[in-house]
Motif scaffolding. Structure first.
Motif, short mmCIF file in Angstrom:
data_model
loop_
_atom_site.label_atom_id
_atom_site.label_comp_id
_atom_site.label_asym_id
_atom_site.label_seq_id
_atom_site.Cartn_x
_atom_site.Cartn_y
_atom_site.Cartn_z
N ARG A 110 33.56 -21.12 -43.80
CA ARG A 110 32.59 -20.20 -44.43
C ARG A 110 32.00 -19.31 -43.35
O ARG A 110 31.56 -19.81 -42.31
N ILE A 111 32.00 -18.02 -43.58
CA ILE A 111 31.43 -17.07 -42.63
C ILE A 111 29.91 -17.09 -42.83
O ILE A 111 29.42 -16.76 -43.90
N ILE A 112 29.19 -17.53 -41.80
CA ILE A 112 27.73 -17.67 -41.94
C ILE A 112 26.96 -16.53 -41.28
O ILE A 112 25.81 -16.29 -41.64
N ARG A 113 27.60 -15.84 -40.33
CA ARG A 113 26.96 -14.69 -39.69
C ARG A 113 28.03 -13.70 -39.28
O ARG A 113 29.10 -14.08 -38.84
N GLN A 114 27.68 -12.42 -39.40
CA GLN A 114 28.57 -11.39 -38.88
C GLN A 114 27.76 -10.14 -38.56
O GLN A 114 26.92 -9.72 -39.35
N LYS A 115 28.00 -9.61 -37.38
CA LYS A 115 27.36 -8.37 -36.96
C LYS A 115 28.40 -7.58 -36.19
O LYS A 115 28.85 -8.02 -35.13
N GLY A 116 28.81 -6.46 -36.74
CA GLY A 116 29.86 -5.68 -36.11
C GLY A 116 31.14 -6.49 -36.05
O GLY A 116 31.51 -7.15 -37.01
N PRO A 117 31.82 -6.48 -34.88
CA PRO A 117 33.08 -7.20 -34.78
C PRO A 117 32.91 -8.71 -34.53
O PRO A 117 33.89 -9.44 -34.54
N LEU A 118 31.68 -9.16 -34.28
CA LEU A 118 31.42 -10.57 -33.99
C LEU A 118 30.99 -11.32 -35.23
O LEU A 118 30.28 -10.79 -36.07
N VAL A 120 30.52 -15.68 -37.00
CA VAL A 120 30.53 -17.12 -36.85
C VAL A 120 30.92 -17.75 -38.17
O VAL A 120 30.43 -17.34 -39.23
N GLY A 121 31.80 -18.74 -38.10
CA GLY A 121 32.21 -19.48 -39.28
C GLY A 121 31.88 -20.95 -39.14
O GLY A 121 32.00 -21.53 -38.06
N GLU A 122 31.42 -21.53 -40.23
CA GLU A 122 31.17 -22.97 -40.30
C GLU A 122 32.44 -23.58 -40.88
O GLU A 122 32.85 -23.22 -41.99
N ALA A 123 33.08 -24.49 -40.14
CA ALA A 123 34.41 -24.96 -40.49
C ALA A 123 34.46 -26.49 -40.63
O ALA A 123 33.90 -27.20 -39.78
N VAL A 124 35.14 -26.95 -41.68
CA VAL A 124 35.28 -28.38 -41.91
C VAL A 124 36.71 -28.68 -42.37
O VAL A 124 37.20 -28.06 -43.31
N ALA A 125 37.35 -29.63 -41.68
CA ALA A 125 38.67 -30.12 -42.10
C ALA A 125 38.49 -31.53 -42.62
O ALA A 125 37.78 -32.34 -42.01
N SER A 126 39.14 -31.81 -43.75
CA SER A 126 39.02 -33.16 -44.32
C SER A 126 40.35 -33.63 -44.88
O SER A 126 41.22 -32.82 -45.22
N VAL A 127 40.49 -34.94 -44.95
CA VAL A 127 41.66 -35.58 -45.54
C VAL A 127 41.15 -36.59 -46.56
O VAL A 127 40.34 -37.46 -46.22
N ASP A 128 41.59 -36.45 -47.79
CA ASP A 128 41.16 -37.34 -48.87
C ASP A 128 39.64 -37.44 -48.95
O ASP A 128 39.09 -38.52 -49.14
N GLY A 129 38.95 -36.31 -48.77
CA GLY A 129 37.50 -36.26 -48.88
C GLY A 129 36.75 -36.73 -47.64
O GLY A 129 35.52 -36.66 -47.60
N LYS A 130 37.44 -37.20 -46.61
CA LYS A 130 36.80 -37.67 -45.38
C LYS A 130 36.90 -36.59 -44.31
O LYS A 130 38.00 -36.13 -44.00
N VAL A 131 35.77 -36.20 -43.75
CA VAL A 131 35.75 -35.17 -42.70
C VAL A 131 36.46 -35.69 -41.45
O VAL A 131 36.15 -36.78 -40.97
N VAL A 132 37.42 -34.90 -40.95
CA VAL A 132 38.11 -35.27 -39.71
C VAL A 132 37.71 -34.36 -38.55
O VAL A 132 37.75 -34.78 -37.40
N VAL A 133 37.32 -33.12 -38.84
CA VAL A 133 36.86 -32.19 -37.81
C VAL A 133 35.81 -31.27 -38.43
O VAL A 133 35.97 -30.81 -39.56
N SER A 134 34.75 -31.02 -37.67
CA SER A 134 33.77 -29.99 -38.05
C SER A 134 33.44 -29.18 -36.81
O SER A 134 33.45 -29.71 -35.69
#
Length: 146
Positions: A110-118, A120-134
């Motif tokens: 999810r893109i949470i901030r953007q100003k010009g070309p910069l 920030v995204g909030e990112a979450v990877a999950s497997v079977d509903g369990k978060v593996v990387v954030s």
């Protein structure tokens, strides 16, 4: 819901096999978010050396898959078509589980901030509903010099 197959993803981001790490996009809103999936096969090239006795997808590749998913969101905006999203930074990254052959990894950025070309995204990877990387991923949108 907006779906994208591999050919549509390749029209948005420049990554190609073997480094294209998103198999399909389940839903996205340009400039706001994307939800994609990576179906992990035992035949992935990185499993030959990571690790032969216990195959585990490298965590940095899971972060890259999250970044590619975010790139779909940001580069599908009309004003960013034909551009490229570069990594600007990785913050608050946590590895909470393993990704192994047979896993279907859900990738949400999810893109949470953007100003010009910069941005920030909030990112979450999950497997079977369990978060593996954030992580919080910073990107810079630039020109593609093909």
């Amino acid at each position: 819901m907006r779906h994208l197959g591999i050919k549509e993803i390749e029209e948005i981001i420049p990554h190609r096999h073997p480094f294209l790490l998103v198999d399909y996009i389940e839903d996205y809103e340009p400039g706001e978010y994307a939800v994609g999936y990576k179906c992990v096969s035992f035949r992935e090239e990185f499993f030959q050396g990571h690790f032969p006795q216990e195959p585990v997808m490298p965590g940095v590749l899971t972060v890259e898959a999250l970044a590619q998913t975010g790139a779909v969101a940001i580069l599908s905006k009309e004003e960013n078509k034909g551009k490229i999203a570069y990594f600007g930074g990785i913050q608050k990254c946590r590895f909470k589980g393993k990704v192994v052959p047979g896993d279907k990894v859900r990738l949400e950025t999810r893109i949470i901030r953007q100003k010009g070309p910069l941005g920030v995204g909030e990112a979450v990877a999950s497997v079977d509903g369990k978060v593996v990387v954030s992580a919080e991923l910073t990107f810079v949108v630039g020109q593609n010099n093909d």
